[in-house]
Design a protein around this motif. Structure first.
Motif, PDB file in Angstrom:
ATOM      1  N   ILE A   1      54.205  46.484  69.731  1.00 39.47           N
ATOM      2  CA  ILE A   1      55.463  47.653  69.294  1.00 39.47           C
ATOM      3  C   ILE A   1      54.554  49.499  69.271  1.00 39.47           C
ATOM      4  N   LYS A   2      53.370  48.864  69.176  1.00 35.95           N
ATOM      5  CA  LYS A   2      52.119  50.490  68.860  1.00 35.95           C
ATOM      6  C   LYS A   2      50.951  50.171  69.339  1.00 35.95           C
ATOM      7  N   LYS A   3      50.489  50.832  70.118  1.00 33.02           N
ATOM      8  CA  LYS A   3      48.397  50.280  70.358  1.00 33.02           C
ATOM      9  C   LYS A   3      48.387  51.938  70.620  1.00 33.02           C
ATOM     10  N   ASP A   4      46.995  51.791  68.906  1.00 33.91           N
ATOM     11  CA  ASP A   4      46.476  53.312  69.456  1.00 33.91           C
ATOM     12  C   ASP A   4      45.003  53.398  69.265  1.00 33.91           C
ATOM     13  N   LYS A   5      44.644  54.209  70.088  1.00 36.15           N
ATOM     14  CA  LYS A   5      43.318  54.060  70.051  1.00 36.15           C
ATOM     15  C   LYS A   5      41.772  54.417  68.760  1.00 36.15           C
ATOM     16  N   ILE A   6      41.608  53.946  67.572  1.00 39.96           N
ATOM     17  CA  ILE A   6      40.727  53.894  65.905  1.00 39.96           C
ATOM     18  C   ILE A   6      40.085  55.519  66.806  1.00 39.96           C
ATOM     19  N   ILE A   7      40.842  57.063  65.532  1.00 34.56           N
ATOM     20  CA  ILE A   7      40.046  57.581  66.158  1.00 34.56           C
ATOM     21  C   ILE A   7      39.427  58.149  64.598  1.00 34.56           C
ATOM     22  N   LEU A   8      37.849  58.433  64.724  1.00 36.81           N
ATOM     23  CA  LEU A   8      36.779  59.187  63.099  1.00 36.81           C
ATOM     24  C   LEU A   8      37.475  60.364  62.816  1.00 36.81           C
ATOM     25  N   PRO A   9      37.698  61.338  61.975  1.00 37.03           N
ATOM     26  CA  PRO A   9      38.508  62.551  62.172  1.00 37.03           C
ATOM     27  C   PRO A   9      36.724  63.326  62.076  1.00 37.03           C
ATOM     28  N   ASP A  10      37.408  64.459  61.589  1.00 40.38           N
ATOM     29  CA  ASP A  10      36.061  65.570  61.726  1.00 40.38           C
ATOM     30  C   ASP A  10      35.088  65.533  60.512  1.00 40.38           C
ATOM     31  N   ARG A  11      36.398  64.858  59.107  1.00 40.18           N
ATOM     32  CA  ARG A  11      35.517  64.703  58.165  1.00 40.18           C
ATOM     33  C   ARG A  11      36.277  63.535  57.181  1.00 40.18           C
ATOM     34  N   ILE A  12      36.269  62.952  56.407  1.00 33.53           N
ATOM     35  CA  ILE A  12      36.153  61.672  55.859  1.00 33.53           C
ATOM     36  C   ILE A  12      35.478  61.868  54.524  1.00 33.53           C
ATOM     37  N   THR A  13      36.618  61.331  53.471  1.00 30.50           N
ATOM     38  CA  THR A  13      36.561  61.296  52.513  1.00 30.50           C
ATOM     39  C   THR A  13      35.967  59.010  52.740  1.00 30.50           C
ATOM     40  N   SER A  14      34.685  58.518  51.698  1.00 31.97           N
ATOM     41  CA  SER A  14      34.597  57.899  52.477  1.00 31.97           C
ATOM     42  C   SER A  14      34.242  56.506  51.008  1.00 31.97           C
ATOM     43  N   ILE A  15      34.604  55.542  51.713  1.00 33.53           N
ATOM     44  CA  ILE A  15      34.232  54.495  51.220  1.00 33.53           C
ATOM     45  C   ILE A  15      32.735  53.677  51.185  1.00 33.53           C
ATOM     46  N   ILE A  16      32.472  54.578  51.687  1.00 34.90           N
ATOM     47  CA  ILE A  16      30.642  54.463  51.881  1.00 34.90           C
ATOM     48  C   ILE A  16      29.938  56.061  50.896  1.00 34.90           C
ATOM     49  N   LYS A  17      28.727  55.290  50.557  1.00 39.58           N
ATOM     50  CA  LYS A  17      27.825  56.328  49.524  1.00 39.58           C
ATOM     51  C   LYS A  17      27.101  57.569  50.007  1.00 39.58           C
ATOM     52  N   CYS A  18      26.636  58.302  49.497  1.00 41.23           N
ATOM     53  CA  CYS A  18      25.163  59.011  50.230  1.00 41.23           C
ATOM     54  C   CYS A  18      24.471  58.147  49.376  1.00 41.23           C
ATOM     55  N   THR A  19      23.504  58.240  51.121  1.00 39.38           N
ATOM     56  CA  THR A  19      22.542  57.426  50.445  1.00 39.38           C
ATOM     57  C   THR A  19      21.577  58.372  49.030  1.00 39.38           C
ATOM     58  N   ASN A  20      22.046  59.631  48.950  1.00 43.46           N
ATOM     59  CA  ASN A  20      20.947  60.259  48.565  1.00 43.46           C
ATOM     60  C   ASN A  20      21.185  59.821  46.856  1.00 43.46           C
ATOM     61  N   PRO A  21      20.060  59.405  46.717  1.00 44.17           N
ATOM     62  CA  PRO A  21      20.966  59.190  44.993  1.00 44.17           C
ATOM     63  C   PRO A  21      21.032  60.432  44.301  1.00 44.17           C
ATOM     64  N   LYS A  22      20.030  60.931  43.479  1.00 51.46           N
ATOM     65  CA  LYS A  22      20.498  62.567  43.528  1.00 51.46           C
ATOM     66  C   LYS A  22      21.680  63.622  43.684  1.00 51.46           C
ATOM     67  N   CYS A  23      22.511  62.640  44.903  1.00 49.40           N
ATOM     68  CA  CYS A  23      23.380  63.902  44.926  1.00 49.40           C
ATOM     69  C   CYS A  23      24.381  63.587  44.312  1.00 49.40           C
ATOM     70  N   ILE A  24      25.521  64.415  43.774  1.00 58.46           N
ATOM     71  CA  ILE A  24      26.395  64.906  43.133  1.00 58.46           C
ATOM     72  C   ILE A  24      27.340  63.735  43.285  1.00 58.46           C
ATOM     73  N   THR A  25      27.541  63.053  43.740  1.00 56.02           N
ATOM     74  CA  THR A  25      28.471  61.641  44.048  1.00 56.02           C
ATOM     75  C   THR A  25      28.301  60.534  43.716  1.00 56.02           C
ATOM     76  N   ASN A  26      26.704  60.487  42.998  1.00 53.95           N
ATOM     77  CA  ASN A  26      26.145  59.587  43.229  1.00 53.95           C
ATOM     78  C   ASN A  26      25.994  59.894  41.570  1.00 53.95           C
ATOM     79  N   TYR A  27      26.428  60.946  40.715  1.00 50.07           N
ATOM     80  CA  TYR A  27      26.601  61.010  39.404  1.00 50.07           C
ATOM     81  C   TYR A  27      26.651  60.244  38.497  1.00 50.07           C
ATOM     82  N   GLU A  28      26.039  59.718  37.361  1.00 48.93           N
ATOM     83  CA  GLU A  28      26.811  58.741  36.980  1.00 48.93           C
ATOM     84  C   GLU A  28      28.115  58.960  36.117  1.00 48.93           C
TER      85      GLU A  28
END
Ligand SMILES: [Zn+2]
Length: 158
Positions: free
Chosen positions: A94-121
């Motif tokens: 009933i619906k066919k769509d292409k997946i579109i990667l947005p310009d910004r993404i809050t994500s399931i992936i982690k920043c690979t910089n261990p000192k990044c504030i997103t990785n603070y314990e």
């Protein structure tokens, strides 16, 4: 009257979502992202390394009784940027769509910089990435500007 369903190659589903044109061998990563199969969605069919005129070789996922929502689809774009989505009801797409990667993404992936504030314990901040390249996907951490390449993204799902 018979309908040509030969392009599907694997069993048609009555209701649910078909994700086609997944980069070869990435279908298991996608199931991991979606947290499937789960209690409600036990029936997932996976076809790996199917030959494709468009992208050489591809995976196909058929997820029964679950219609994926747009936010879930955006996440998939990080792994399979050429994927297409078919929502199926009563055996008909009933619906066919292409997946579109947005310009910004809050994500399931982690920043690979261990000192990044997103990785603070203590009180880590939700990761946010700016998409630098859509195919293949490359993102940059919004907070520490660390560049996360396609292979680094893939690694997080292995
Ligand atoms: Zn970062």
């Amino acid at each position: 009257m018979t309908k040509d369903k030969s392009e599907l190659k694997i069993k048609a589903i009555e209701n649910g979502t078909v994700i086609d044109h997944i980069t070869a061998n990435k279908s298991l990563h996608i199931l991991k992202i979606l947290g499937l199969p789960d209690e409600e969605t036990r029936n997932v069919t996976i076809a790996m390394n199917v030959s494709s005129n468009e992208i050489g070789s591809k995976d196909i996922l058929k997820i029964e009784n679950r219609e994926l929502d747009p936010s879930e689809l955006n996440q998939i774009a990080l792994i399979a940027p050429k994927a297409t989505i078919n929502i199926i009801r009563n055996f008909e797409p009933i619906k066919k769509d292409k997946i579109i990667l947005p310009d910004r993404i809050t994500s399931i992936i982690k920043c690979t910089n261990p000192k990044c504030i997103t990785n603070y314990e203590n009180e880590p901040i939700t990761p946010l990435f700016n998409v630098i390249n859509k195919y293949p996907p490359v993102v940059r951490c919004h907070y520490c500007e660390k560049l996360i390449k396609t292979e680094d993204i893939d690694k997080q799902f292995e």
